[in-house]
Design a protein around this motif. Structure first.
Motif, mmCIF file in Angstrom:
data_model
loop_
_atom_site.group_PDB
_atom_site.id
_atom_site.type_symbol
_atom_site.label_atom_id
_atom_site.label_comp_id
_atom_site.label_asym_id
_atom_site.label_seq_id
_atom_site.Cartn_x
_atom_site.Cartn_y
_atom_site.Cartn_z
ATOM 1 N N VAL A 364 40.384 39.130 47.961
ATOM 2 C CA VAL A 364 40.221 38.060 46.966
ATOM 3 C C VAL A 364 39.091 37.151 47.422
ATOM 4 O O VAL A 364 39.246 36.373 48.359
ATOM 5 C CB VAL A 364 41.532 37.267 46.793
ATOM 6 C CG1 VAL A 364 41.326 36.096 45.837
ATOM 7 C CG2 VAL A 364 42.632 38.174 46.281
ATOM 8 N N MET A 365 37.925 37.284 46.744
ATOM 9 C CA MET A 365 36.746 36.498 47.107
ATOM 10 C C MET A 365 36.613 35.231 46.260
ATOM 11 O O MET A 365 35.875 34.312 46.618
ATOM 12 C CB MET A 365 35.484 37.352 46.930
ATOM 13 C CG MET A 365 35.579 38.736 47.547
ATOM 14 S SD MET A 365 35.909 38.697 49.314
ATOM 15 C CE MET A 365 34.365 38.010 49.912
ATOM 16 N N ASP A 366 37.320 35.195 45.132
ATOM 17 C CA ASP A 366 37.212 34.062 44.216
ATOM 18 C C ASP A 366 38.576 33.851 43.560
ATOM 19 O O ASP A 366 39.011 34.657 42.745
ATOM 20 C CB ASP A 366 36.149 34.361 43.147
ATOM 21 C CG ASP A 366 35.898 33.183 42.226
ATOM 22 O OD1 ASP A 366 36.701 32.212 42.255
ATOM 23 O OD2 ASP A 366 34.924 33.232 41.456
ATOM 24 N N LYS A 367 39.259 32.742 43.914
ATOM 25 C CA LYS A 367 40.603 32.487 43.408
ATOM 26 C C LYS A 367 40.638 32.379 41.888
ATOM 27 O O LYS A 367 41.691 32.571 41.267
ATOM 28 C CB LYS A 367 41.151 31.188 44.015
ATOM 29 C CG LYS A 367 41.464 31.281 45.493
ATOM 30 C CD LYS A 367 42.792 31.938 45.769
ATOM 31 C CE LYS A 367 43.947 31.013 45.495
ATOM 32 N NZ LYS A 367 45.256 31.618 45.907
ATOM 33 N N GLU A 368 39.480 32.040 41.267
ATOM 34 C CA GLU A 368 39.431 31.907 39.812
ATOM 35 C C GLU A 368 39.446 33.262 39.116
ATOM 36 O O GLU A 368 39.581 33.331 37.897
ATOM 37 C CB GLU A 368 38.158 31.142 39.403
ATOM 38 C CG GLU A 368 38.037 29.753 40.018
ATOM 39 C CD GLU A 368 39.200 28.851 39.608
ATOM 40 O OE1 GLU A 368 39.578 28.898 38.424
ATOM 41 O OE2 GLU A 368 39.719 28.130 40.483
ATOM 42 N N GLN A 369 39.289 34.315 39.867
ATOM 43 C CA GLN A 369 39.197 35.660 39.280
ATOM 44 C C GLN A 369 40.391 36.539 39.646
ATOM 45 O O GLN A 369 40.284 37.756 39.707
ATOM 46 C CB GLN A 369 37.886 36.329 39.759
ATOM 47 C CG GLN A 369 36.624 35.588 39.380
ATOM 48 C CD GLN A 369 36.416 35.547 37.879
ATOM 49 O OE1 GLN A 369 36.763 36.496 37.166
ATOM 50 N NE2 GLN A 369 35.840 34.458 37.389
ATOM 51 N N MET A 370 41.563 35.906 39.844
ATOM 52 C CA MET A 370 42.741 36.661 40.275
ATOM 53 C C MET A 370 43.134 37.752 39.283
ATOM 54 O O MET A 370 43.557 38.843 39.669
ATOM 55 C CB MET A 370 43.923 35.706 40.481
ATOM 56 C CG MET A 370 43.720 34.710 41.612
ATOM 57 S SD MET A 370 43.596 35.493 43.237
ATOM 58 C CE MET A 370 45.319 35.794 43.581
ATOM 59 N N ALA A 371 42.964 37.478 37.990
ATOM 60 C CA ALA A 371 43.331 38.474 36.974
ATOM 61 C C ALA A 371 42.513 39.748 37.140
ATOM 62 O O ALA A 371 43.021 40.867 36.990
ATOM 63 C CB ALA A 371 43.163 37.894 35.576
ATOM 64 N N GLY A 372 41.224 39.587 37.450
ATOM 65 C CA GLY A 372 40.364 40.750 37.641
ATOM 66 C C GLY A 372 40.760 41.566 38.852
ATOM 67 O O GLY A 372 40.769 42.814 38.810
#
Length: 473
Positions: A364-372
């Motif tokens: 997980v490199m970006d918490k805002e992109q968890m859905a992806g």
């Protein structure tokens, strides 16, 4: 939690052990091989509960107000005593008697599971351990006993132990005939004689002779009291040990019948042999008895070479089911000590105790992109690939990779903002990376080379991961 709150020390009770993924996987492979042999012989699985009513477990329990000597017991709301099973045979006897009208006879079954002994633990001696049994209930002839011995030999072959074992066979009727011929009548003296015979492999004929008489002193000076036989009585037993069984004995005839079956089926004495020193279950067995002995040498706690010894055994126990029914019900079977056998396979290189491969980890490199990230994991799982998304603290990339390493993960999937914009992913082959790390000593060179890492299109995630996993095998 306040400072005054006392923390509980995390510890196991004595005589119990935890099992790791590697151990569980290795034993699972071993059990699958044993099951395959049992089922080839026509045996079916059955499973009984861990708890049985105490009275059904048999005469081997003490007669006390709280029957907990030797077993773990509890009392339920109906004030009935229940006990954790101490073997897998007593529950089978109860199951067979309870379902007598519907079960086929003979009834051929196998069972695997934990059993419990409420006794003092020691090195290699646990209060909870696994057994794997096979039994034939309702067949009284030596053919059923011979089949058990042949199946034991086939199990050892299936586990890769060819040439490293022997199934040793004797008969309690022969032993009883010898005791009668020697004039041994008291239960205490019978037990002492049979214990002496059981030490033949360890102490030889001279040692057995001492144990039949006054006793034997070992090299450390410790003295073992003997059976107290006269020279004439001891001579009868020693003749038996030397291979001269009593004449006109039912047990001798049964052993001869079993030997004929072994020979006809192609089991030579290198795999199954008649051995007068086999002594098992003094009150339990009623006819043929047998043991699987591993014949390769290991070192004991004193650094001495000793034969590994028995990993299982059994015999005929015609009295057990009859506790529940008035008619006689013959039975025969054997039990394998799973932990001891697994230890033997480990020593011979026939048990792969390596940690099993972990899941593919999507970092997980970006918490805002968890859905992806979750979508990637779902794609891999739907394709039958073991996978997980990193759920810990995502601020440190290095710690995420370290987590994957600790999970024994073969691959990590990386998607940062730059990769997302370009519709690509970074795939890191952790196995190749570890191999390359052994050859790269400079940290700057390591960072520049990024060993085991390559780029793929986002749409190729499943196919790329599947291909890499295949190459890693």
């Amino acid at each position: 939690m306040t400072e005054k709150t006392k923390l509980i020390t995390p510890r196991l009770p004595r005589g119990f052990e935890d099992r790791t993924p590697g151990e569980i996987a290795a034993v699972g492979v071993m059990i699958d091989k044993i099951k395959a042999v049992y089922e080839r012989y026509g045996f079916d699985p059955v499973e009984t509960p861990l708890l049985e009513l105490t009275e059904t477990l048999g005469k081997f329990l003490p007669d006390t107000d709280r029957p907990n000597a030797g077993v773990f017991s509890i009392q339920d709301d109906d004030e009935q005593w229940m006990s954790l099973r101490y073997d897998l045979t007593a529950p089978l006897a109860r199951y067979f008697a309870e379902n007598f009208e519907t079960l086929p006879k003979p009834y051929r079954s196998y069972r695997q599971g934990y059993v419990f002994r409420n006794e003092k633990p020691g090195p290699g001696r646990f209060r909870q351990f696994m057994q794997f049994d096979a039994d034939t209930v309702g067949a009284g002839g030596p053919e059923a006993d011979a089949e058990m011995c042949m199946m034991m030999a086939d199990v050892m072959d299936a586990l890769g132990l060819q040439g490293k074992y022997v199934v040793r066979v004797n008969n309690r009727k022969v032993l009883d005939g010898v005791l009668n011929a020697a004039g041994v009548t008291s239960d205490e003296q019978k037990l002492a004689v049979l214990r002496a015979v059981d030490k033949l492999d360890k102490f030889g004929t001279d040692g057995v002779k001492l144990l039949l008489g006054a006793g034997r002193k070992d090299e450390s000076g410790d003295f073992t009291k003997g059976a107290g036989l006269t020279d004439a009585q001891a001579a009868v037993v020693l003749d038996y040990v030397a291979g001269k069984p009593p004449a006109d004995n039912d047990g001798v005839a049964e052993l001869a019948a079993m030997q004929a079956l072994f020979t006809a089926a192609g089991y030579g004495p290198d795999r199954i042999k008649i051995d007068p020193s086999v002594v098992r279950g003094l009150e339990y067995y009623t006819g043929p008895v047998f043991e699987i002995e591993l014949t390769f040498k290991v070192q004991n706690e004193k650094g001495q070479d000793v034969v590994f010894g028995a990993v299982g055994g059994g015999g005929r126990y015609d009295g057990l089911v009859s506790r529940f029914r008035r008619e006689p019900v013959p039975a025969t079977g054997f039990s394998i000590g799973v932990s001891r056998l697994a230890n033997a396979l480990k020593l011979t290189g026939n048990l792969d105790a390596a940690e099993p491969a972990g899941p593919v980890v999507v970092l997980v490199m970006d918490k805002e992109q968890m859905a992806g990230y979750q979508a990637m994991v779902a794609e891999l799982r739907h394709a039958g690939i073991r996978a997980e998304m990193f759920l810990g603290n995502t601020k440190n990339f290095g710690k995420q990779v370290a987590y994957a390493d600790k999970r024994n993960s073969p691959i990590v999937v990386i998607e940062g903002s730059q990769e997302r914009e370009q519709g690509i992913l970074q795939i890191k082959d952790l196995i190749a990376g570890k191999q390359a790390a052994q050859a790269i000593t400079d940290n700057a060179e390591w960072k520049a080379a990024r060993p085991g890492q390559f780029e793929i299109k986002r749409g190729d995630l499943v196919s790329a991961v599947r291909k890499l996993l295949s190459e890693q095998q």
